[in-house]
Design a protein around this motif. Structure first.
Motif, short mmCIF file in Angstrom:
data_model
loop_
_atom_site.label_atom_id
_atom_site.label_comp_id
_atom_site.label_asym_id
_atom_site.label_seq_id
_atom_site.Cartn_x
_atom_site.Cartn_y
_atom_site.Cartn_z
N UNK A 94 0.77 -1.22 -0.09
CA UNK A 94 0.18 -0.06 -0.16
C UNK A 94 0.82 1.28 -0.04
N UNK A 95 0.41 2.21 -0.79
CA UNK A 95 1.39 3.47 -1.03
C UNK A 95 0.43 4.54 -1.47
N UNK A 96 0.87 5.72 -1.12
CA UNK A 96 0.51 7.12 -1.46
C UNK A 96 1.56 7.90 -1.91
N UNK A 97 1.53 8.27 -3.06
CA UNK A 97 2.96 9.06 -3.50
C UNK A 97 2.41 10.50 -3.94
N UNK A 98 3.52 11.32 -3.70
CA UNK A 98 3.47 12.58 -4.58
C UNK A 98 4.39 12.66 -5.50
N UNK A 99 4.18 13.54 -6.40
CA UNK A 99 5.17 13.65 -7.66
C UNK A 99 6.06 14.74 -6.87
N UNK A 100 7.19 15.14 -7.47
CA UNK A 100 8.19 15.98 -6.98
C UNK A 100 7.66 17.45 -6.74
N UNK A 101 6.75 17.74 -7.96
CA UNK A 101 6.05 19.01 -8.00
C UNK A 101 5.03 19.30 -6.97
N UNK A 102 4.41 18.14 -6.77
CA UNK A 102 3.46 18.23 -5.68
C UNK A 102 3.95 18.33 -4.17
N UNK A 103 4.81 17.66 -3.89
CA UNK A 103 5.77 17.78 -2.78
C UNK A 103 6.44 19.05 -2.48
N UNK B 284 -6.50 8.18 6.52
CA UNK B 284 -7.38 7.28 7.52
C UNK B 284 -7.56 6.11 6.96
N UNK B 285 -7.70 4.75 7.86
CA UNK B 285 -7.79 3.77 7.55
C UNK B 285 -9.11 3.27 6.43
N UNK C 198 -8.25 1.83 1.12
CA UNK C 198 -8.67 0.89 0.21
C UNK C 198 -9.14 1.52 -1.26
N UNK C 199 -9.38 3.05 -0.99
CA UNK C 199 -10.22 3.57 -2.16
C UNK C 199 -9.24 4.48 -3.00
N UNK C 200 -7.99 4.54 -2.10
CA UNK C 200 -6.97 5.44 -2.79
C UNK C 200 -5.64 5.05 -2.71
N UNK C 201 -5.54 3.52 -2.46
CA UNK C 201 -4.16 2.89 -2.38
C UNK C 201 -3.63 2.74 -3.72
N UNK C 202 -2.41 3.32 -4.07
CA UNK C 202 -1.88 3.46 -5.24
C UNK C 202 -1.85 4.65 -5.98
N UNK C 203 -2.66 5.70 -5.38
CA UNK C 203 -2.71 7.03 -5.96
C UNK C 203 -1.59 7.84 -6.00
N UNK C 204 -1.29 8.42 -6.84
CA UNK C 204 -0.19 9.53 -7.10
C UNK C 204 -0.88 10.93 -7.28
N UNK C 205 -0.18 11.74 -6.44
CA UNK C 205 -0.90 13.21 -6.13
C UNK C 205 0.01 13.92 -7.02
N UNK C 206 -0.42 14.87 -7.95
CA UNK C 206 0.48 15.71 -8.82
C UNK C 206 -0.12 17.18 -8.44
N UNK D 83 -5.40 4.76 -9.70
CA UNK D 83 -5.55 3.19 -10.14
C UNK D 83 -6.85 2.54 -10.00
N UNK D 84 -7.44 2.84 -9.02
CA UNK D 84 -8.81 2.16 -8.51
C UNK D 84 -10.03 2.67 -9.26
N UNK D 85 -9.93 3.90 -9.83
CA UNK D 85 -11.03 4.66 -10.45
C UNK D 85 -11.64 3.87 -11.45
N UNK D 86 -12.87 3.44 -11.48
CA UNK D 86 -13.58 2.85 -12.78
C UNK D 86 -14.38 3.85 -13.43
N UNK D 87 -14.83 4.83 -13.00
CA UNK D 87 -15.68 6.11 -13.63
C UNK D 87 -15.58 7.28 -12.81
N UNK D 88 -15.54 8.47 -13.59
CA UNK D 88 -15.52 9.69 -12.97
C UNK D 88 -16.65 10.45 -13.43
N UNK D 89 -17.32 11.44 -12.77
CA UNK D 89 -18.27 12.26 -13.21
C UNK D 89 -17.76 13.39 -14.40
N UNK D 90 -18.57 13.90 -14.96
CA UNK D 90 -18.10 14.76 -16.05
C UNK D 90 -17.36 15.90 -15.58
#
Length: 107
Positions: free
Chosen positions: A1-10, A65-66, A70-78, A93-100
Motif C-alpha cells: 500500500x502506498x500513496x505518493x506525491x510527484x516532486x512538483x506536488x511535494x 485514515x484507514x 482501500x479507495x486511494x491505495x496506489x494513488x499518485x498526487x500531482x 488506479x482504482x477509479x472505474x468511472x468519474x463524473x463529467x
C-alpha cells in the motif's frame, strides 16, 4: 500500500507548510458525495491521529485514515498548471468511472 506525491506536488506542499508556519504534512481521504459517489478530501494536517496510516514521499508526510485507504491505495498526487488553472491532480488506479465535472468518482 502506498500513496505518493510527484516532486512538483511535494514542493508545493512543503512551500505552503513553510509559509503557513505549522503543520506536519498532508491529509488525504475520501468522502461520500457527488454524482459518482465519492470525492477526495485534501487538507493540511497539524497533527498525526493515532489511527492514521503515514507515508513519506519526497520528504512530505502523507496521512490517510484507514477507511479511505482501500479507495486511494496506489494513488499518485500531482500538482499541475494548465493555462490559468492550477491545482492537485489525482492519479488513482482504482477509479472505474468519474463524473463529467471531475469532482467525484466511483470504484
Amino acid at each position: 500500500m502506498a500513496i505518493t506525491l510527484t516532486e512538483k506536488a511535494a514542493d508545493h506542499v512543503s512551500g505552503y507548510l513553510s509559509k503557513r508556519g505549522k503543520g506536519v504534512g498532508l491529509r488525504l481521504g475520501v468522502r461520500t458525495t457527488g454524482c459518482s459517489g465519492m470525492a477526495y478530501k485534501l487538507e493540511f494536517a497539524d497533527a498525526v491521529n493515532p489511527d492514521d496510516v503515514a507515508f513519506d514521499s519526497h520528504g512530505v508526510k502523507v496521512l490517510v485514515d484507514p477507511k479511505s485507504l482501500p479507495y486511494i491505495d496506489g494513488t499518485e498526487l500531482d500538482y499541475t498548471r494548465e493555462g490559468l488553472n492550477e491545482g492537485f491532480k489525482f492519479r488513482n488506479p482504482n477509479v472505474k468511472d468519474e463524473c463529467g465535472c471531475g469532482e467525484s468518482f466511483n470504484i
